[in-house]
Design an enzyme around this catalytic site. Structure first.
Site, PDB file in Angstrom:
ATOM      1  N   GLU A 170      26.213  34.955  40.365  1.00 23.37           N
ATOM      2  CA  GLU A 170      26.391  33.691  41.089  1.00 23.37           C
ATOM      3  C   GLU A 170      25.084  33.038  41.547  1.00 23.37           C
ATOM      4  OE1 GLU A 170      29.293  34.436  44.171  1.00 23.37           O
ATOM      5  OE2 GLU A 170      30.713  35.285  42.749  1.00 23.37           O
ATOM      6  N   ASN A 212      26.676  36.828  35.557  1.00 18.95           N
ATOM      7  CA  ASN A 212      28.085  36.621  35.926  1.00 18.95           C
ATOM      8  C   ASN A 212      28.218  35.469  36.916  1.00 18.95           C
ATOM      9  OD1 ASN A 212      30.870  37.693  35.904  1.00 18.95           O
ATOM     10  ND2 ASN A 212      30.499  38.267  38.036  1.00 18.95           N
ATOM     11  N   HIS A 248      38.318  32.738  38.309  1.00 14.61           N
ATOM     12  CA  HIS A 248      39.229  32.625  39.450  1.00 14.61           C
ATOM     13  C   HIS A 248      39.882  31.248  39.320  1.00 14.61           C
ATOM     14  CE1 HIS A 248      37.750  36.262  41.287  1.00 14.61           C
ATOM     15  NE2 HIS A 248      36.504  35.838  41.204  1.00 14.61           N
ATOM     16  N   GLU A 275      36.631  38.514  36.311  1.00 12.58           N
ATOM     17  CA  GLU A 275      37.298  38.593  37.622  1.00 12.58           C
ATOM     18  C   GLU A 275      38.584  37.761  37.615  1.00 12.58           C
ATOM     19  OE1 GLU A 275      34.626  37.772  40.905  1.00 12.58           O
ATOM     20  OE2 GLU A 275      32.949  38.765  39.917  1.00 12.58           O
ATOM     21  N   ASP A 277      41.871  35.966  38.044  1.00  9.16           N
ATOM     22  CA  ASP A 277      43.094  35.851  38.839  1.00  9.16           C
ATOM     23  C   ASP A 277      43.502  34.387  38.825  1.00  9.16           C
ATOM     24  OD1 ASP A 277      41.199  34.888  40.717  1.00  9.16           O
ATOM     25  OD2 ASP A 277      41.403  36.611  42.046  1.00  9.16           O
TER      26      ASP A 277
HETATM   27  O1  9MR Z   1      36.982  40.820  46.210  1.00 11.70           O
HETATM   28  C1  9MR Z   1      35.784  40.938  46.951  1.00 11.70           C
HETATM   29  C2  9MR Z   1      36.109  40.969  48.425  1.00 11.70           C
HETATM   30  O2  9MR Z   1      36.793  42.165  48.743  1.00 11.70           O
HETATM   31  C3  9MR Z   1      34.826  40.869  49.231  1.00 11.70           C
HETATM   32  O3  9MR Z   1      35.143  40.731  50.599  1.00 11.70           O
HETATM   33  C4  9MR Z   1      34.012  39.676  48.771  1.00 11.70           C
HETATM   34  C5  9MR Z   1      32.710  39.596  49.521  1.00 11.70           C
HETATM   35  O4  9MR Z   1      32.087  38.422  49.312  1.00 11.70           O
HETATM   36  O5  9MR Z   1      33.734  39.794  47.397  1.00 11.70           O
HETATM   37  C6  9MR Z   1      34.896  39.774  46.633  1.00 11.70           C
HETATM   38  O6  9MR Z   1      34.580  39.806  45.257  1.00 11.70           O
HETATM   39  C7  9MR Z   1      33.815  38.714  44.780  1.00 11.70           C
HETATM   40  C8  9MR Z   1      32.945  39.221  43.674  1.00 11.70           C
HETATM   41  O7  9MR Z   1      32.159  40.290  44.134  1.00 11.70           O
HETATM   42  C9  9MR Z   1      32.055  38.124  43.127  1.00 11.70           C
HETATM   43  N1  9MR Z   1      32.831  36.984  42.713  1.00 11.70           N
HETATM   44  C10 9MR Z   1      33.774  36.478  43.695  1.00 11.70           C
HETATM   45  C11 9MR Z   1      34.673  37.604  44.179  1.00 11.70           C
HETATM   46  C12 9MR Z   1      35.716  37.060  45.129  1.00 11.70           C
HETATM   47  O8  9MR Z   1      35.120  36.566  46.281  1.00 11.70           O
END
Ligand code: 9MR
Length: 385
Positions: A170, A212, A248, A275, A277
């Site tokens: 990101e 990513n 997402h 990722e 969903d």
């Molecule tokens: O699903 C993850 C969540 O449990 C955490 O709190 C969060 C922290 O920022 O990160 C989420 O996963 C993220 C992933 O690492 C990167 N892309 C976005 C995902 C959803 O926020």
């Protein structure tokens, strides 16, 4: 079961007629209702089906804290052949104090995955979020050195176990700029991303190294900014192997989703859906199927990871964006995804119509089954040629 060699078989209407006469003969001969159900070769789990499609994986983000939940683990072991640690490999988890590494939670996931023969996606070596407090307070060359050391240490620790690493996560801005996101890492100099890839390559030369990001699910300013970076990296020999498309998604999907994957693949990198969903709604099952078909249509798409198992495991509270409901039951989106993987109808209940003169799916394999016993009688492919 492998489909017969299509080129060796009679083509066109002859074959369809032969198929239809065999079908009616079978009905008469066995005296029960027989039906065509698409497709043959239909693996019954996501991971097995993806594996049959060019050795792809179908993975899930896993939380170490849920590995004691038997419903969760049963689905994980049955359906998935790849895992991503949802949080346990992030910087704040693995290096909570500078130079002091903790892999306890990550290893619970790694060991589970290895015990099940699953692939592992490493997520993520560097990200502007979920940094430990000590790193958030650094800047300049001190931060750069700490970041590169982090990449080296973590990638070395897991060397040989990770199929693909999200080396950088990101780093591009949302909106129309197509440029980098401001962050403490970005402020160490624009070359921080390539420095991270070089360090990861030196530490674990066998892992695929991915960039990513999200909101890259079509051809837009952000995905084009990343595309330009990857093209530049390839031209200059920066070791990048893959691009992750988080996916997402809401209630629609860009019409150029597949074309976007393909343009990256054409640069000479693999692509992965990392990722996935999709917000619950009338389109959920179709969008899952569309993403799945897009990956299958791009030969360099290695696999798909969904961001959690049950709706109740999702970070998108209340959106029910996953393939299993809170009780672990398969949703319509599960069925459409599996059907798409199996190359057949994307309807939750497949209704192929070759006997009615309807459209023939020349990419699908059909199996003639005895509806009473459920036994497969034979395998057919159809052709309009
Ligand atoms: O699903 C993850 C969540 O449990 C955490 O709190 C969060 C922290 O920022 O990160 C989420 O996963 C993220 C992933 O690492 C990167 N892309 C976005 C995902 C959803 O926020």
């Amino acid at each position: 079961m492998h489909p017969p060699n299509r080129s060796a078989r009679p083509s066109g209407r002859t074959r369809l007629r032969r198929f239809l006469s065999i079908l009616s003969a079978a009905v008469v001969a066995i005296g029960v209702s027989a039906a065509i159900s698409a497709p043959a070769d239909a693996a019954s789990t996501l991971g097995a089906s993806a594996a049959e499609r060019g050795g792809r994986y179908f993975g899930a983000a896993v939380a170490a804290g849920r590995l004691g939940d038997s419903t969760y683990v049963n689905i994980l072991n049955r359906e998935f052949n790849s895992v991503t640690a949802e949080n346990e490999m992030k910087w704040s988890s693995t290096e909570p104090q500078r130079g002091s590494f903790n892999y306890t939670s990550a290893n619970r996931i790694v060991n589970h995955a290895l015990g099940q023969g699953m692939k592992i996606r490493g997520h993520a070596l560097l990200w502007h979020q979920q940094q430990p407090g000590w790193a958030q307070g650094l800047s300049g060359s001190d931060l750069r050195n700490a970041a590169i050391n982090h990449v080296t240490q973590v990638a070395t620790y897991f060397r040989g176990k990770i199929d693909s690493w999200d080396v950088v996560n990101e780093a591009f801005a949302d909106g129309g700029s197509g440029g980098r996101r401001d962050s403490n890492l970005q402020r160490t100099g624009n070359d921080w991303i390539e420095a991270a890839f070089r360090a990861a390559d030196a530490a674990d030369p066998g892992a695929k190294l991915c960039y990513n990001d999200y909101n890259t699910d079509g051809i837009n300013a952000k995905s084009t900014g990343i595309y330009n970076m990857v093209r530049d990296f390839k031209a200059r020999g920066v070791p990048i192997d893959c691009v992750g498309f988080q996916s997402h998604l809401g209630g629609s999907i860009s019409g150029d989703y597949q074309a976007n994957l393909q343009r990256f693949a054409d640069l000479g990198v693999d692509v992965q859906i990392t990722e996935l969903d999709v917000a619950q709604g009338s389109n959920q099952a179709n969008i899952y199927a569309t993403v799945t078909r897009a990956c299958l249509a791009v030969s360099r798409c290695n696999g798909i990871t969904v961001w959690g198992i049950r709706d109740s495991d999702s970070w998108r509270t209340g959106e029910n964006p996953l393939l299993f409901d809170a009780s672990g039951n398969k949703k319509a989106a599960y069925t459409s995804t599996l059907n798409a993987l199996n190359g057949g109808s994307t309807n939750p209940t497949p209704t192929p119509t070759p006997t009615s003169g309807g459209p023939i799916d020349t990419n699908a394999w059909y199996v003639l089954v005895n509806r009473t016993s459920g036994k497969a009688l034979d395998v057919y492919g159809l052709s309009t040629a």
